[in-house]
Design a protein around this motif. Sequence first.
Motif, PDB file in Angstrom:
ATOM      1  N   GLU A  66      -6.976  -8.310  -3.035  1.00  0.00           N
ATOM      2  CA  GLU A  66      -5.662  -7.860  -2.577  1.00  0.00           C
ATOM      3  C   GLU A  66      -4.513  -8.562  -3.311  1.00  0.00           C
ATOM      4  O   GLU A  66      -3.382  -8.093  -3.268  1.00  0.00           O
ATOM      5  CB  GLU A  66      -5.512  -8.025  -1.063  1.00  0.00           C
ATOM      6  CG  GLU A  66      -5.368  -9.434  -0.574  1.00  0.00           C
ATOM      7  CD  GLU A  66      -5.049  -9.483   0.923  1.00  0.00           C
ATOM      8  OE1 GLU A  66      -4.351  -8.594   1.446  1.00  0.00           O
ATOM      9  OE2 GLU A  66      -5.503 -10.441   1.551  1.00  0.00           O
ATOM     10  N   TYR A  67      -4.796  -9.662  -4.001  1.00  0.00           N
ATOM     11  CA  TYR A  67      -3.773 -10.377  -4.756  1.00  0.00           C
ATOM     12  C   TYR A  67      -3.711  -9.932  -6.220  1.00  0.00           C
ATOM     13  O   TYR A  67      -2.952 -10.480  -6.991  1.00  0.00           O
ATOM     14  CB  TYR A  67      -4.020 -11.881  -4.715  1.00  0.00           C
ATOM     15  CG  TYR A  67      -3.643 -12.551  -3.414  1.00  0.00           C
ATOM     16  CD1 TYR A  67      -3.212 -11.833  -2.310  1.00  0.00           C
ATOM     17  CD2 TYR A  67      -3.712 -13.915  -3.289  1.00  0.00           C
ATOM     18  CE1 TYR A  67      -2.879 -12.448  -1.130  1.00  0.00           C
ATOM     19  CE2 TYR A  67      -3.378 -14.549  -2.101  1.00  0.00           C
ATOM     20  CZ  TYR A  67      -2.966 -13.814  -1.025  1.00  0.00           C
ATOM     21  OH  TYR A  67      -2.623 -14.427   0.140  1.00  0.00           O
ATOM     22  N   LYS A  68      -4.460  -8.952  -6.598  1.00  0.00           N
ATOM     23  CA  LYS A  68      -4.453  -8.466  -7.978  1.00  0.00           C
ATOM     24  C   LYS A  68      -3.304  -7.477  -8.166  1.00  0.00           C
ATOM     25  O   LYS A  68      -3.492  -6.285  -8.344  1.00  0.00           O
ATOM     26  CB  LYS A  68      -5.805  -7.846  -8.330  1.00  0.00           C
ATOM     27  CG  LYS A  68      -6.922  -8.871  -8.337  1.00  0.00           C
ATOM     28  CD  LYS A  68      -8.255  -8.282  -8.683  1.00  0.00           C
ATOM     29  CE  LYS A  68      -9.306  -9.375  -8.692  1.00  0.00           C
ATOM     30  NZ  LYS A  68     -10.625  -8.872  -9.037  1.00  0.00           N
ATOM     31  N   ILE A  69      -2.081  -8.050  -8.100  1.00  0.00           N
ATOM     32  CA  ILE A  69      -0.852  -7.276  -8.206  1.00  0.00           C
ATOM     33  C   ILE A  69      -0.035  -7.859  -9.354  1.00  0.00           C
ATOM     34  O   ILE A  69       0.252  -9.055  -9.374  1.00  0.00           O
ATOM     35  CB  ILE A  69      -0.048  -7.349  -6.897  1.00  0.00           C
ATOM     36  CG1 ILE A  69      -0.873  -6.783  -5.734  1.00  0.00           C
ATOM     37  CG2 ILE A  69       1.272  -6.616  -7.038  1.00  0.00           C
ATOM     38  CD1 ILE A  69      -0.262  -7.041  -4.376  1.00  0.00           C
ATOM     39  N   ASP A  70       0.328  -7.010 -10.302  1.00  0.00           N
ATOM     40  CA  ASP A  70       1.091  -7.466 -11.454  1.00  0.00           C
ATOM     41  C   ASP A  70       2.456  -8.000 -11.025  1.00  0.00           C
ATOM     42  O   ASP A  70       3.197  -7.333 -10.304  1.00  0.00           O
ATOM     43  CB  ASP A  70       1.267  -6.320 -12.453  1.00  0.00           C
ATOM     44  CG  ASP A  70       1.787  -6.800 -13.785  1.00  0.00           C
ATOM     45  OD1 ASP A  70       1.257  -7.799 -14.297  1.00  0.00           O
ATOM     46  OD2 ASP A  70       2.731  -6.183 -14.303  1.00  0.00           O
ATOM     47  N   LEU A  72       3.000 -10.695  -9.095  1.00  0.00           N
ATOM     48  CA  LEU A  72       2.959 -11.448  -7.839  1.00  0.00           C
ATOM     49  C   LEU A  72       3.068 -12.940  -8.136  1.00  0.00           C
ATOM     50  O   LEU A  72       2.304 -13.477  -8.935  1.00  0.00           O
ATOM     51  CB  LEU A  72       1.667 -11.147  -7.085  1.00  0.00           C
ATOM     52  CG  LEU A  72       1.497 -11.802  -5.721  1.00  0.00           C
ATOM     53  CD1 LEU A  72       2.522 -11.251  -4.734  1.00  0.00           C
ATOM     54  CD2 LEU A  72       0.099 -11.556  -5.202  1.00  0.00           C
ATOM     55  N   TYR A 109       4.326  -6.379  -0.166  1.00  0.00           N
ATOM     56  CA  TYR A 109       3.111  -5.713  -0.648  1.00  0.00           C
ATOM     57  C   TYR A 109       2.139  -5.368   0.482  1.00  0.00           C
ATOM     58  O   TYR A 109       1.035  -4.895   0.225  1.00  0.00           O
ATOM     59  CB  TYR A 109       2.415  -6.569  -1.700  1.00  0.00           C
ATOM     60  CG  TYR A 109       3.247  -6.743  -2.950  1.00  0.00           C
ATOM     61  CD1 TYR A 109       3.460  -5.687  -3.815  1.00  0.00           C
ATOM     62  CD2 TYR A 109       3.817  -7.973  -3.255  1.00  0.00           C
ATOM     63  CE1 TYR A 109       4.219  -5.842  -4.963  1.00  0.00           C
ATOM     64  CE2 TYR A 109       4.573  -8.147  -4.406  1.00  0.00           C
ATOM     65  CZ  TYR A 109       4.772  -7.069  -5.246  1.00  0.00           C
ATOM     66  OH  TYR A 109       5.527  -7.230  -6.383  1.00  0.00           O
TER      67      TYR A 109
END
Length: 120
Positions: A66-70, A72, A109
Motif C-alpha cells: 500500500e506504500y508503493k505510491i510515487d 510518497l 491516499y
Amino acid sequence: MKKTVLMFILVLFAIGATTAQTDFEWEKRMVNWKATIKILEDKETVVFVPLDKPNSRYISANLPSEYKIDGLAATVTGWIGKIPPNFRMMGTPFKLEKITIRKADKRKYKLSKSAYCFKK
C-alpha cells in the motif's frame, strides 16, 4: 554417454544458478532517514530516494504494497546492504525495520496504517 554426462552437468549448473545466495551482507544501520518513494519507468520497481542523497536509490523487498505510491514521503529505519560482486541491481539493498508516513498522506491516499514495524 558423453551427451548424458554433458546434460547432467548442465542441469547441475542450472540448479546451482537458481539457488544462488540472495541474502545480503548488512553494513550500516540508518535511523529515521527521510526519503521519497519513487516508481521507476518499468512501473514495477519501487525505490527509496533519500532527501540528503538525491542521486542514490535503495530498494527494499519488505516495503508494504500500500506504500508503493510515487512521491510518497516516508521516514525509514533499516539496514543498508552491500551489493555482491558481479551482481546488478536497480538500487542498493535496504532491509526495512520501520517505515512511517505523515498522517496527512495517510488521509490523502486513504492508507490503512501510518507506520509499519518489521522483525529485526
